[in-house]
Write an enzyme that holds these catalytic residues in place. Structure first.
Site, PDB file in Angstrom:
ATOM      1  N   ARG A   1       0.833  -1.186   0.193  1.00 33.18           N
ATOM      2  CA  ARG A   1       0.020  -0.036   0.135  1.00 33.18           C
ATOM      3  C   ARG A   1       0.472   1.635  -0.167  1.00 33.18           C
ATOM      4  O   ARG A   1       1.596   1.795   1.214  1.00 33.18           O
ATOM      5  CB  ARG A   1      -0.832  -0.098   1.583  1.00 33.18           C
TER       6      ARG A   1
ATOM      7  N   THR B   1      -1.024   7.316  -0.208  1.00 29.37           N
ATOM      8  CA  THR B   1      -2.071   7.389  -0.790  1.00 29.37           C
ATOM      9  C   THR B   1      -3.719   6.243  -0.945  1.00 29.37           C
ATOM     10  O   THR B   1      -4.343   5.843  -0.897  1.00 29.37           O
ATOM     11  CB  THR B   1      -2.235   7.054  -2.814  1.00 29.37           C
TER      12      THR B   1
ATOM     13  N   ASP C   1       0.415  -4.228  11.599  1.00 27.36           N
ATOM     14  CA  ASP C   1       0.956  -3.657  10.558  1.00 27.36           C
ATOM     15  C   ASP C   1       0.926  -5.491  10.628  1.00 27.36           C
ATOM     16  O   ASP C   1       2.210  -5.961  11.453  1.00 27.36           O
ATOM     17  CB  ASP C   1       2.048  -3.181  10.072  1.00 27.36           C
TER      18      ASP C   1
ATOM     19  N   ASP D   1       4.908  -6.637   9.050  1.00 24.07           N
ATOM     20  CA  ASP D   1       5.929  -6.379  10.097  1.00 24.07           C
ATOM     21  C   ASP D   1       6.127  -7.051  11.232  1.00 24.07           C
ATOM     22  O   ASP D   1       6.878  -7.856  11.707  1.00 24.07           O
ATOM     23  CB  ASP D   1       5.667  -4.773  10.747  1.00 24.07           C
TER      24      ASP D   1
HETATM   25  C1  PRP Z   1      -1.250  -5.298   4.110  1.00 26.25           C
HETATM   26  C2  PRP Z   1      -1.912  -6.856   3.936  1.00 26.25           C
HETATM   27  C3  PRP Z   1      -3.048  -5.973   2.604  1.00 26.25           C
HETATM   28  C4  PRP Z   1      -2.832  -4.211   2.471  1.00 26.25           C
HETATM   29  C5  PRP Z   1      -4.365  -4.134   3.195  1.00 26.25           C
HETATM   30  O1  PRP Z   1      -0.399  -5.324   3.071  1.00 26.25           O
HETATM   31  O2  PRP Z   1      -1.511  -7.493   3.778  1.00 26.25           O
HETATM   32  O3  PRP Z   1      -1.952  -6.574   2.016  1.00 26.25           O
HETATM   33  O4  PRP Z   1      -2.106  -3.953   3.990  1.00 26.25           O
HETATM   34  O5  PRP Z   1      -4.878  -2.254   3.231  1.00 26.25           O
HETATM   35  P1  PRP Z   1      -6.135  -2.494   1.887  1.00 26.25           P
HETATM   36  O6  PRP Z   1      -7.219  -3.278   2.609  1.00 26.25           O
HETATM   37  O7  PRP Z   1      -6.517  -0.705   2.458  1.00 26.25           O
HETATM   38  O8  PRP Z   1      -5.356  -2.690   0.642  1.00 26.25           O
HETATM   39  P2  PRP Z   1       0.930  -4.163   3.215  1.00 26.25           P
HETATM   40  O9  PRP Z   1       0.806  -3.399   2.040  1.00 26.25           O
HETATM   41  O10 PRP Z   1       1.318  -3.302   4.387  1.00 26.25           O
HETATM   42  O11 PRP Z   1       2.044  -4.376   2.379  1.00 26.25           O
HETATM   43  P3  PRP Z   1       2.849  -5.935   3.766  1.00 26.25           P
HETATM   44  O12 PRP Z   1       1.910  -6.879   3.326  1.00 26.25           O
HETATM   45  O13 PRP Z   1       4.065  -6.661   2.627  1.00 26.25           O
HETATM   46  O14 PRP Z   1       3.319  -5.414   5.027  1.00 26.25           O
HETATM   47  N1  URA Z   2      -2.567  -3.256   7.223  1.00 23.24           N
HETATM   48  C1  URA Z   2      -2.084  -3.812   7.957  1.00 23.24           C
HETATM   49  O1  URA Z   2      -1.296  -4.579   8.328  1.00 23.24           O
HETATM   50  N2  URA Z   2      -2.869  -3.261   8.531  1.00 23.24           N
HETATM   51  C2  URA Z   2      -4.006  -2.878   9.052  1.00 23.24           C
HETATM   52  O2  URA Z   2      -4.167  -2.536  10.230  1.00 23.24           O
HETATM   53  C3  URA Z   2      -4.246  -2.238   7.726  1.00 23.24           C
HETATM   54  C4  URA Z   2      -3.144  -2.560   6.967  1.00 23.24           C
END
Ligand code: PRP
Ligand code: URA
Length: 209
Positions: free
Chosen positions: A104, A108, A200, A203
């Site tokens: 994400r 944005t 997160d 993480d």
């Molecule tokens: C997180 C999560 C989803 C997304 C959800 O991933 O694992 O993929 O955010 O958010 P959304 O519904 O608003 O799209 P992130 O973008 O943090 O990436 P990561 O898994 O690599 O940490």
């Molecule tokens: N992605 C995450 O990992 N946690 C949230 O709460 C939202 C998006």
């Protein structure tokens, strides 16, 4: 309209309560994500078709039910979706695994795709898209759009925690996709994080913060 299962089981509630806790460390977090994914997989595969075959037990001949052997695929949305794969594979070990990489944009909140590698025959498979978090719904919606562009017709989305905003968006954009949710939370905060949520997920699974 898509069918939504919100898991209403004490084991899932208990396990989600542990991963929400900020004092839960990476190892335990990862193990519990695996267990929840397995329990959600159990419920999400309820519609798999069976057929009858004849076998012999040590006592007698009998008719039993076996899975029809429909081809399945698990597609985690990287990174955090990877945490759910082992639990799913425990129950459906013959499923092929595809990967869709998305992050994400922190400003944005829109998903940015950086990787896509799917089984060659993905269009013939029933697909389980997995990601622990459904926040705005952008990542799930884009991943599913990508799978449909590859010819997938039968897709289910599974997450551990959903925000109402993301659930509504996913149902609106992909009404044909059934959804399994571990817990439906309250709302998104100004940074697009789920409240109360678990922070997160990527993480916490990979220990990157
Ligand atoms: C997180 C999560 C989803 C997304 C959800 O991933 O694992 O993929 O955010 O958010 P959304 O519904 O608003 O799209 P992130 O973008 O943090 O990436 P990561 O898994 O690599 O940490
Ligand atoms: N992605 C995450 O990992 N946690 C949230 O709460 C939202 C998006």
């Amino acid at each position: 309209m898509s069918k939504v299962i919100i898991m209403d089981h004490p084991l899932i509630k208990h396990k989600i309560s542990i991963i929400r806790d900020k004092s839960t460390g990476t190892k335990e977090f990862r193990e519990i994500i695996t267990e929840i994914a397995m329990l959600e997989c159990f419920e999400s595969t309820r519609d798999l078709k069976l057929h009858e075959i004849e076998i012999e037990t040590p006592i007698t001949k009998t008719t039993v039910e076996r899975l029809e052997g429909k081809k399945l695929a698990i597609v985690p949305i990287l990174r955090a979706g990877l945490g759910m794969v082992a639990g799913m594979q425990t129950l459906i070990p013959s499923a092929k695994i595809g990967h869709i990489g998305m992050y994400r944009d922190p400003e944005t909140l829109n998903p940015v795709e950086y990787y896509c590698k799917l089984p060659a025959d993905i269009e013939e498979r029933d697909v389980f898209v997995v990601d622990p978090m459904l926040a705005t719904g952008g990542s799930a919606c884009d991943a599913i759009t990508q799978l449909k562009a590859h010819g997938c017709k039968n897709i289910r989305f599974m997450c551990i925690i959903a925000a109402p905003e993301g659930l509504e968006r996913l149902q609106k954009e992909h009404p044909d996709v059934d959804i399994t949710v571990g817990a439906l939370d309250d709302h998104l905060n100004d940074h697009g994080y789920i409240v109360p949520g678990l922070g997160d997920a990527g993480d916490r699974i990979f220990g990157t913060k």
